[in-house]
Design a protein around this motif. Structure first.
Motif, PDB file in Angstrom:
ATOM      1  N   LYS A 136       0.807  -1.216   0.000  1.00 40.93           N
ATOM      2  CA  LYS A 136       0.000   0.000   0.000  1.00 40.93           C
ATOM      3  C   LYS A 136       0.844   1.271   0.000  1.00 40.93           C
ATOM      4  O   LYS A 136       0.301   2.373  -0.042  1.00 40.93           O
ATOM      5  CB  LYS A 136      -0.919   0.002   1.231  1.00 40.93           C
ATOM      6  CG  LYS A 136      -1.930  -1.134   1.235  1.00 40.93           C
ATOM      7  CD  LYS A 136      -2.788  -1.100   2.483  1.00 40.93           C
ATOM      8  CE  LYS A 136      -3.805  -2.243   2.487  1.00 40.93           C
ATOM      9  NZ  LYS A 136      -4.632  -2.245   3.704  1.00 40.93           N
TER      10      LYS A 136
ATOM     11  N   GLU B 219      -2.427   5.402 -13.628  1.00 42.95           N
ATOM     12  CA  GLU B 219      -1.695   4.819 -12.511  1.00 42.95           C
ATOM     13  C   GLU B 219      -0.282   5.375 -12.378  1.00 42.95           C
ATOM     14  O   GLU B 219       0.345   5.245 -11.324  1.00 42.95           O
ATOM     15  CB  GLU B 219      -1.650   3.292 -12.624  1.00 42.95           C
ATOM     16  CG  GLU B 219      -0.934   2.764 -13.851  1.00 42.95           C
ATOM     17  CD  GLU B 219      -1.876   2.587 -15.038  1.00 42.95           C
ATOM     18  OE1 GLU B 219      -2.964   3.197 -15.013  1.00 42.95           O
ATOM     19  OE2 GLU B 219      -1.520   1.858 -15.976  1.00 42.95           O
TER      20      GLU B 219
ATOM     21  N   PRO C  36      -2.699   3.203  -7.955  1.00 39.25           N
ATOM     22  CA  PRO C  36      -3.947   2.482  -7.665  1.00 39.25           C
ATOM     23  C   PRO C  36      -4.319   2.473  -6.190  1.00 39.25           C
ATOM     24  O   PRO C  36      -5.506   2.565  -5.847  1.00 39.25           O
ATOM     25  CB  PRO C  36      -3.659   1.064  -8.179  1.00 39.25           C
ATOM     26  CG  PRO C  36      -2.638   1.267  -9.267  1.00 39.25           C
ATOM     27  CD  PRO C  36      -1.788   2.408  -8.799  1.00 39.25           C
ATOM     28  N   ASN C  37      -3.334   2.361  -5.293  1.00 38.08           N
ATOM     29  CA  ASN C  37      -3.679   2.326  -3.866  1.00 38.08           C
ATOM     30  C   ASN C  37      -4.225   3.675  -3.387  1.00 38.08           C
ATOM     31  O   ASN C  37      -5.040   3.739  -2.460  1.00 38.08           O
ATOM     32  CB  ASN C  37      -2.468   1.913  -3.023  1.00 38.08           C
ATOM     33  CG  ASN C  37      -1.353   2.943  -3.048  1.00 38.08           C
ATOM     34  OD1 ASN C  37      -0.950   3.391  -4.114  1.00 38.08           O
ATOM     35  ND2 ASN C  37      -0.840   3.300  -1.899  1.00 38.08           N
TER      36      ASN C  37
ATOM     37  N   GLN D 214      -6.014   5.690  -5.428  1.00 38.69           N
ATOM     38  CA  GLN D 214      -7.371   5.697  -5.971  1.00 38.69           C
ATOM     39  C   GLN D 214      -8.309   4.875  -5.084  1.00 38.69           C
ATOM     40  O   GLN D 214      -9.440   5.281  -4.800  1.00 38.69           O
ATOM     41  CB  GLN D 214      -7.367   5.124  -7.387  1.00 38.69           C
ATOM     42  CG  GLN D 214      -6.527   5.924  -8.379  1.00 38.69           C
ATOM     43  CD  GLN D 214      -6.479   5.264  -9.740  1.00 38.69           C
ATOM     44  OE1 GLN D 214      -7.486   4.792 -10.254  1.00 38.69           O
ATOM     45  NE2 GLN D 214      -5.302   5.188 -10.349  1.00 38.69           N
ATOM     46  N   GLU D 215      -7.823   3.717  -4.627  1.00 41.16           N
ATOM     47  CA  GLU D 215      -8.643   2.839  -3.793  1.00 41.16           C
ATOM     48  C   GLU D 215      -8.911   3.474  -2.433  1.00 41.16           C
ATOM     49  O   GLU D 215      -9.984   3.278  -1.842  1.00 41.16           O
ATOM     50  CB  GLU D 215      -7.942   1.494  -3.612  1.00 41.16           C
ATOM     51  CG  GLU D 215      -8.707   0.474  -2.784  1.00 41.16           C
ATOM     52  CD  GLU D 215     -10.030   0.064  -3.417  1.00 41.16           C
ATOM     53  OE1 GLU D 215     -10.947  -0.319  -2.678  1.00 41.16           O
ATOM     54  OE2 GLU D 215     -10.145   0.137  -4.669  1.00 41.16           O
TER      55      GLU D 215
ATOM     56  N   ALA E  17     -12.098   5.493  -2.269  1.00 41.63           N
ATOM     57  CA  ALA E  17     -13.327   4.849  -2.734  1.00 41.63           C
ATOM     58  C   ALA E  17     -14.457   4.981  -1.709  1.00 41.63           C
ATOM     59  O   ALA E  17     -15.613   5.229  -2.067  1.00 41.63           O
ATOM     60  CB  ALA E  17     -13.070   3.382  -3.064  1.00 41.63           C
ATOM     61  N   GLU E  18     -14.118   4.809  -0.423  1.00 41.33           N
ATOM     62  CA  GLU E  18     -15.169   4.884   0.606  1.00 41.33           C
ATOM     63  C   GLU E  18     -15.764   6.287   0.669  1.00 41.33           C
ATOM     64  O   GLU E  18     -16.988   6.451   0.743  1.00 41.33           O
ATOM     65  CB  GLU E  18     -14.595   4.495   1.966  1.00 41.33           C
ATOM     66  CG  GLU E  18     -15.633   4.491   3.076  1.00 41.33           C
ATOM     67  CD  GLU E  18     -15.068   4.017   4.401  1.00 41.33           C
ATOM     68  OE1 GLU E  18     -15.769   4.165   5.420  1.00 41.33           O
ATOM     69  OE2 GLU E  18     -13.920   3.512   4.423  1.00 41.33           O
TER      70      GLU E  18
ATOM     71  N   ASP F 123     -18.070  -2.421 -10.392  1.00 38.16           N
ATOM     72  CA  ASP F 123     -16.629  -2.164 -10.297  1.00 38.16           C
ATOM     73  C   ASP F 123     -16.247  -0.897 -11.055  1.00 38.16           C
ATOM     74  O   ASP F 123     -15.476  -0.066 -10.562  1.00 38.16           O
ATOM     75  CB  ASP F 123     -15.836  -3.353 -10.850  1.00 38.16           C
ATOM     76  CG  ASP F 123     -15.942  -4.577  -9.964  1.00 38.16           C
ATOM     77  OD1 ASP F 123     -15.757  -5.691 -10.466  1.00 38.16           O
ATOM     78  OD2 ASP F 123     -16.207  -4.402  -8.757  1.00 38.16           O
TER      79      ASP F 123
ATOM     80  N   ARG G  11     -17.516   2.152  -9.208  1.00 38.90           N
ATOM     81  CA  ARG G  11     -16.697   2.452  -8.026  1.00 38.90           C
ATOM     82  C   ARG G  11     -15.448   3.223  -8.431  1.00 38.90           C
ATOM     83  O   ARG G  11     -15.075   4.210  -7.788  1.00 38.90           O
ATOM     84  CB  ARG G  11     -16.317   1.135  -7.334  1.00 38.90           C
ATOM     85  CG  ARG G  11     -15.434   1.295  -6.100  1.00 38.90           C
ATOM     86  CD  ARG G  11     -15.089  -0.082  -5.537  1.00 38.90           C
ATOM     87  NE  ARG G  11     -14.132  -0.018  -4.463  1.00 38.90           N
ATOM     88  CZ  ARG G  11     -14.425   0.161  -3.183  1.00 38.90           C
ATOM     89  NH1 ARG G  11     -15.693   0.297  -2.834  1.00 38.90           N
ATOM     90  NH2 ARG G  11     -13.495   0.198  -2.261  1.00 38.90           N
ATOM     91  N   GLU G  12     -14.800   2.802  -9.505  1.00 35.43           N
ATOM     92  CA  GLU G  12     -13.602   3.497  -9.992  1.00 35.43           C
ATOM     93  C   GLU G  12     -13.949   4.895 -10.493  1.00 35.43           C
ATOM     94  O   GLU G  12     -13.197   5.845 -10.268  1.00 35.43           O
ATOM     95  CB  GLU G  12     -12.946   2.680 -11.110  1.00 35.43           C
ATOM     96  CG  GLU G  12     -12.389   1.349 -10.650  1.00 35.43           C
ATOM     97  CD  GLU G  12     -11.885   0.497 -11.805  1.00 35.43           C
ATOM     98  OE1 GLU G  12     -11.486  -0.644 -11.559  1.00 35.43           O
ATOM     99  OE2 GLU G  12     -11.916   0.990 -12.955  1.00 35.43           O
TER     100      GLU G  12
ATOM    101  N   ALA H  79     -14.616   7.203  -7.598  1.00 35.96           N
ATOM    102  CA  ALA H  79     -13.351   7.490  -6.915  1.00 35.96           C
ATOM    103  C   ALA H  79     -12.586   8.576  -7.667  1.00 35.96           C
ATOM    104  O   ALA H  79     -11.976   9.463  -7.051  1.00 35.96           O
ATOM    105  CB  ALA H  79     -12.512   6.221  -6.801  1.00 35.96           C
TER     106      ALA H  79
END
Length: 400
Positions: free
Chosen positions: A119, A202, A207-208, A210-211, A214-215, A259, A262-263, A266
């Motif tokens: 991460k 990326e 990516p981490n 971006q993730e 997400a919440e 999916d 979600r992206e 984000a």
């Protein structure tokens, strides 16, 4: 193959890498291989090594970025016949097992450490800089701060100034093409054969990161007027026209795929964060609550990318032009990914509180083009990314 062709064997050999230490010549170690008895685990195996000083353990399923990109082979050549035998390999990176007196499970700690590495968006140089901040001498810290300032200003400030000059004088011919150089705010893939690969997202927003947002982006689901008004009162950029319109009018191919949706959301949340930190607006208490609500992963990425000289992030309205130029460059790249390489320049400019000309400058500095169109009597300005790229040129000499 040339003479002495090799034969690919069916056997798979373990390829061992020690995370610390070097293996001395003629050193003898004891290795033990263990395989899971659970059929659902497939070919997952662990390798244990005993040495006179430390024991090591590794597996063929640990996190290792190289596994995602490389297939490794081992070639054994018979010196007498010249024939080669080629074996597929399984990678095992061995980590030391440190025994402690407090009975903490070191294997669990090791796995947790590997997860933290996965991460961690920092590069090796970034980690060295963090060590310098924590333990370096005053001279080393000053040298590091000077280098980081130069790293940002050398590209962003020079290009921001030169692109502005170019746009203001657009239509005036400069010197001969041999006297000009291409300008680009961010590094790009010169070998790209499609627009999607010119500025891979990326490469600029890991990516981490971006993730990690997400919440927070789930707030863009089921938007009602009460929620929008609350955002406006808090000066939250989620209420900007750019973000709201795209959250409310998702294409069915996005809205019907969880999916992808979600992206997509984000990315809109990432855009809102960039807007907020570009503007730095709001009362002190509002800004404090806003910063506290953001994921630590995102904040660390933002600090290291835009303000590495700072120990933490804050909503600072006095960010230098070089920092603001880099934020806008990332925002344009993000907009191209959100909207398939074409976005409304005026709407994005409104979200960042800048002029259409300012965003147009950044689009051109990234190799994009700006086009105007009229639909139903309304004029629109679009920032396009299309091949071949066209960059502004900076004349090395002034016309007389």
């Amino acid at each position: 193959m040339a003479s002495g062709d090799g034969v690919l064997e069916n056997e798979i050999l373990p390829l061992v890498e020690f995370s610390v230490g070097d293996v001395k010549n003629k050193a003898k170690f004891n290795f033990e291989m263990y395989k899971s008895t659970d059929p659902s685990h497939g070919n997952k195996r662990k390798l244990v090594c005993e040495t006179p000083h430390l024991n090591y353990v590794g597996s063929n399923f640990d996190y290792d970025p190289s596994r995602e990109h490389l297939d490794r082979y081992l070639i054994i050549r018979d010196k007498t016949t010249g024939k080669k035998r080629i074996f597929r390999t399984e990678d095992f990176k061995l980590y030391p097992v440190v025994r402690r007196e407090d009975e903490v499970d070191s294997e669990t700690e090791r796995l947790e450490a590997i997860e933290r590495v996965k991460k961690d968006a920092r590069t090796f140089s970034d980690k060295l800089d963090n060590l310098t901040v924590a333990f370096g001498s005053k001279n080393k810290k000053r040298a590091m701060e000077s280098r980081l300032r130069n790293k940002i200003s050398d590209t962003s400030q020079r290009i921001a100034d030169s692109v502005k000059s170019h746009v203001e004088t657009e239509g005036i011919r400069g010197g001969d093409s041999s006297e000009t150089t291409h300008l680009s705010i961010l590094p790009y893939n010169k070998d790209a054969t499609s627009e999607e690969h010119v500025y891979p997202l990326e490469n600029y927003i890991p990516p981490n990161v971006q993730e990690a947002v997400a919440e927070a982006s789930e707030a863009l689901l089921d938007i009602d007027e009460e929620k929008v008004q609350a955002w406006k009162d808090e000066r939250n950029p989620l209420a900007s026209r750019y973000v709201l319109l795209r959250a409310r009018s998702m294409h069915p191919s996005v809205a019907n795929d969880e999916d992808v949706k979600r992206e997509y959301l984000a990315c809109l949340q990432l855009m809102a964060y960039l807007m907020k930190f570009y503007l730095g607006n709001g009362r002190t208490d509002e800004k404090k609550r806003y910063v506290e609500s953001i994921s630590y992963t995102w904040k660390e990425w933002f600090r290291e990318t835009f303000t590495p000289e700072n120990k933490s992030v804050s909503l600072n309205r006095r960010n230098p032009p070089s920092v603001k130029a880099r934020i806008l460059a990332h925002a344009v790249v993000l907009a191209w990914h959100i909207e398939s390489n074409q976005f409304d320049v005026e709407m994005l400019a409104e979200g960042f509180g800048v002029s259409r000309v300012t965003v147009s400058q950044v689009v051109k500095a990234l190799g994009g083009t700006v086009k105007n169109s009229v639909t139903a009597g309304v004029q629109r300005c679009y920032g396009l990314l299309q091949l071949p790229l066209t960059f502004p040129k900076e004349s090395r000499g002034k016309r007389r």
